[in-house]
Motif scaffolding. Sequence first.
Motif, PDB file in Angstrom:
ATOM      1  N   TRP A 135     -19.868  70.534 -13.414  1.00  0.00           N
ATOM      2  CA  TRP A 135     -20.455  71.875 -13.457  1.00  0.00           C
ATOM      3  C   TRP A 135     -21.928  71.806 -13.883  1.00  0.00           C
ATOM      4  N   ILE A 136     -22.382  70.627 -14.273  1.00  0.00           N
ATOM      5  CA  ILE A 136     -23.741  70.466 -14.797  1.00  0.00           C
ATOM      6  C   ILE A 136     -24.437  69.307 -14.096  1.00  0.00           C
ATOM      7  N   ARG A 137     -25.677  69.544 -13.671  1.00  0.00           N
ATOM      8  CA  ARG A 137     -26.537  68.474 -13.185  1.00  0.00           C
ATOM      9  C   ARG A 137     -27.733  68.386 -14.126  1.00  0.00           C
ATOM     10  N   SER A 138     -28.284  67.192 -14.271  1.00  0.00           N
ATOM     11  CA  SER A 138     -29.422  67.020 -15.172  1.00  0.00           C
ATOM     12  C   SER A 138     -30.498  66.185 -14.505  1.00  0.00           C
ATOM     13  N   ALA A 139     -31.721  66.337 -15.014  1.00  0.00           N
ATOM     14  CA  ALA A 139     -32.860  65.564 -14.512  1.00  0.00           C
ATOM     15  C   ALA A 139     -33.753  65.226 -15.698  1.00  0.00           C
ATOM     16  N   ALA A 140     -34.100  63.950 -15.856  1.00  0.00           N
ATOM     17  CA  ALA A 140     -34.914  63.509 -16.988  1.00  0.00           C
ATOM     18  C   ALA A 140     -36.398  63.717 -16.712  1.00  0.00           C
ATOM     19  N   TRP A 141     -37.085  64.264 -17.691  1.00  0.00           N
ATOM     20  CA  TRP A 141     -38.537  64.398 -17.692  1.00  0.00           C
ATOM     21  C   TRP A 141     -39.119  65.238 -16.544  1.00  0.00           C
ATOM     22  N   HIS A 142     -38.333  66.109 -15.950  1.00  0.00           N
ATOM     23  CA  HIS A 142     -38.865  67.046 -14.948  1.00  0.00           C
ATOM     24  C   HIS A 142     -37.771  68.034 -14.570  1.00  0.00           C
ATOM     25  N   VAL A 143     -38.191  69.037 -13.814  1.00  0.00           N
ATOM     26  CA  VAL A 143     -37.249  69.920 -13.135  1.00  0.00           C
ATOM     27  C   VAL A 143     -37.450  69.712 -11.646  1.00  0.00           C
ATOM     28  N   PRO A 144     -36.437  69.284 -10.913  1.00  0.00           N
ATOM     29  CA  PRO A 144     -36.594  69.098  -9.467  1.00  0.00           C
ATOM     30  C   PRO A 144     -37.039  70.398  -8.793  1.00  0.00           C
ATOM     31  N   ILE A 145     -38.028  70.323  -7.942  1.00  0.00           N
ATOM     32  CA  ILE A 145     -38.556  71.514  -7.284  1.00  0.00           C
ATOM     33  C   ILE A 145     -37.469  72.252  -6.517  1.00  0.00           C
ATOM     34  N   ARG A 146     -36.519  71.508  -5.935  1.00  0.00           N
ATOM     35  CA  ARG A 146     -35.465  72.158  -5.151  1.00  0.00           C
ATOM     36  C   ARG A 146     -34.648  73.123  -5.999  1.00  0.00           C
ATOM     37  N   TRP A 147     -34.545  72.881  -7.317  1.00  0.00           N
ATOM     38  CA  TRP A 147     -33.786  73.796  -8.160  1.00  0.00           C
ATOM     39  C   TRP A 147     -34.455  75.162  -8.242  1.00  0.00           C
ATOM     40  N   MET A 182     -24.381  83.651  -8.256  1.00  0.00           N
ATOM     41  CA  MET A 182     -24.186  82.622  -7.235  1.00  0.00           C
ATOM     42  C   MET A 182     -24.582  83.126  -5.854  1.00  0.00           C
ATOM     43  N   VAL A 183     -24.239  84.375  -5.534  1.00  0.00           N
ATOM     44  CA  VAL A 183     -24.542  84.891  -4.199  1.00  0.00           C
ATOM     45  C   VAL A 183     -26.040  84.880  -3.927  1.00  0.00           C
ATOM     46  N   GLN A 184     -26.851  85.186  -4.947  1.00  0.00           N
ATOM     47  CA  GLN A 184     -28.305  85.154  -4.788  1.00  0.00           C
ATOM     48  C   GLN A 184     -28.802  83.721  -4.636  1.00  0.00           C
ATOM     49  N   ALA A 185     -28.257  82.823  -5.435  1.00  0.00           N
ATOM     50  CA  ALA A 185     -28.675  81.415  -5.354  1.00  0.00           C
ATOM     51  C   ALA A 185     -28.410  80.861  -3.960  1.00  0.00           C
ATOM     52  N   ARG A 186     -27.227  81.135  -3.416  1.00  0.00           N
ATOM     53  CA  ARG A 186     -26.894  80.629  -2.085  1.00  0.00           C
ATOM     54  C   ARG A 186     -27.787  81.256  -1.014  1.00  0.00           C
ATOM     55  N   ARG A 187     -28.068  82.550  -1.156  1.00  0.00           N
ATOM     56  CA  ARG A 187     -28.909  83.223  -0.159  1.00  0.00           C
ATOM     57  C   ARG A 187     -30.322  82.649  -0.153  1.00  0.00           C
ATOM     58  N   ARG A 188     -30.879  82.451  -1.340  1.00  0.00           N
ATOM     59  CA  ARG A 188     -32.237  81.901  -1.417  1.00  0.00           C
ATOM     60  C   ARG A 188     -32.283  80.468  -0.893  1.00  0.00           C
ATOM     61  N   LEU A 189     -31.262  79.692  -1.212  1.00  0.00           N
ATOM     62  CA  LEU A 189     -31.228  78.316  -0.727  1.00  0.00           C
ATOM     63  C   LEU A 189     -31.188  78.292   0.803  1.00  0.00           C
ATOM     64  N   ALA A 190     -30.362  79.142   1.398  1.00  0.00           N
ATOM     65  CA  ALA A 190     -30.260  79.169   2.857  1.00  0.00           C
ATOM     66  C   ALA A 190     -31.588  79.566   3.492  1.00  0.00           C
ATOM     67  N   ARG A 191     -32.261  80.551   2.906  1.00  0.00           N
ATOM     68  CA  ARG A 191     -33.554  80.974   3.443  1.00  0.00           C
ATOM     69  C   ARG A 191     -34.599  79.868   3.302  1.00  0.00           C
ATOM     70  N   GLY A 192     -34.631  79.243   2.140  1.00  0.00           N
ATOM     71  CA  GLY A 192     -35.600  78.171   1.926  1.00  0.00           C
ATOM     72  C   GLY A 192     -35.361  76.997   2.859  1.00  0.00           C
ATOM     73  N   LEU A 193     -34.101  76.663   3.059  1.00  0.00           N
ATOM     74  CA  LEU A 193     -33.766  75.552   3.942  1.00  0.00           C
ATOM     75  C   LEU A 193     -34.176  75.865   5.380  1.00  0.00           C
ATOM     76  N   LEU A 254     -42.956  78.773  -0.093  1.00  0.00           N
ATOM     77  CA  LEU A 254     -42.046  78.983   1.030  1.00  0.00           C
ATOM     78  C   LEU A 254     -42.468  80.186   1.872  1.00  0.00           C
ATOM     79  N   ALA A 255     -42.910  81.247   1.191  1.00  0.00           N
ATOM     80  CA  ALA A 255     -43.370  82.430   1.932  1.00  0.00           C
ATOM     81  C   ALA A 255     -44.599  82.099   2.766  1.00  0.00           C
TER      82      ALA A 255
END
Length: 286
Positions: A135-147, A182-193, A254-255
Motif C-alpha cells: 500500500w506504500i511506495r517510497s523514494a529516497a532523496w526525491h519525489v518522483p515527478i510522475r507522482w 482515487m478517482v481523481q488520481a486515476r483521471r489525472r494519470l490517464a490524462r497525463g499519460l 502537461l497543459a
Amino acid sequence: MVTTPVVVPYASYLRVYEPLAAFPEPERSYWARYARREHLPGAQDELRRSLAGLVPVPPVVVPVRESADAFVAEADGVLCVCPWRTRLRGWLALGRLGDELPAPVLDTAVPPVVRREAAADYERWRERNPDARPWIRSAAWHVPIRWFVLFADEEREYGKGTGGGLGSTPEGGLVLRYRTPMVQARRRLARGLKVLREELEDSPLVDGLVDVGRWLEEFHPRSLVELDYGGLVYTLSEEELAADHSAADTAEGLAALREGDAARASAAYERLSDRWRAVRQRGLAS
C-alpha cells in the motif's frame, strides 16, 4: 535545512488508504478495532523497529513477521487504512539495492548470504501470496515527478503535523503532502499519460506513469491517495518548502505540452528538475 530530534529517513512516500469495505474478513474487523485505538503508531515507530533489525550481526534486513500496523485516515466520512506491510516492502526494497549501491558497499551493508536467504524466503512467500502488493511506495532523496501527476495544487497541505496514525509526520513536525480521492488520481494519470504519448516520442515518464497506473488499479475506487514528503522536509528550509508547488509545475508542464507551447513546458520541467536535482545532490553528499 530544518533540524529535528526525530529519526529521519530522507524519503518520500506514495500511500493508498483503502476503506474498510475493501478488506475481507477477518482483516476488516481487525482494522476496524485497530482504528479505534487511543494511540496509533506512526512512521517513526516503524523506522525505529526497522533500524533495530540492522544492529545484530548479521543484520535482520527483512522482519521475520509481517507488521500488524497501519496508518489511518478519513475520506468523506469513510474510515480508511493503509497497512504498513513492512515485511513485503523490505523484500521489495532489498531487491532494488543492487541497482542503487556499488557492489562493495552492498556486500558490506548486507552480506550476500543474508540477501540470498531473504530472496529465498520471498520466493516461498510469493508462491503462497501471488496477488500481494504494498500500500506504500517510497523514494529516497526525491519525489518522483510522475507522482505529482496524480495531484492538484489545491490539494497541497503544508504546515505542522498532527502526529498519531495520520501519515508519517511526528507531533508538531513539518508536513508537506497532497491527498486526493482515487478517482481523481486515476483521471489525472490517464490524462497525463495521453498527453505524454501524443506529444513526446520517448519519455521515461510514460513508463513510470504506466507502472503507477497499474498499481493504483489494484485498490478500491473509494480509496484515498497520499503523497507525503516525509523526511524530505528536513532537507529543505521552510522558505524552500513554502515555495515548492511541484504538482502545479507538473500540471502546467502537461497543459503546455497539450497546447503545443514547448517553451512553457520546458520552463516548468526545468523548475522541477532544478528543485529535485538539488535535493538529490544532498543525498549524494551525505
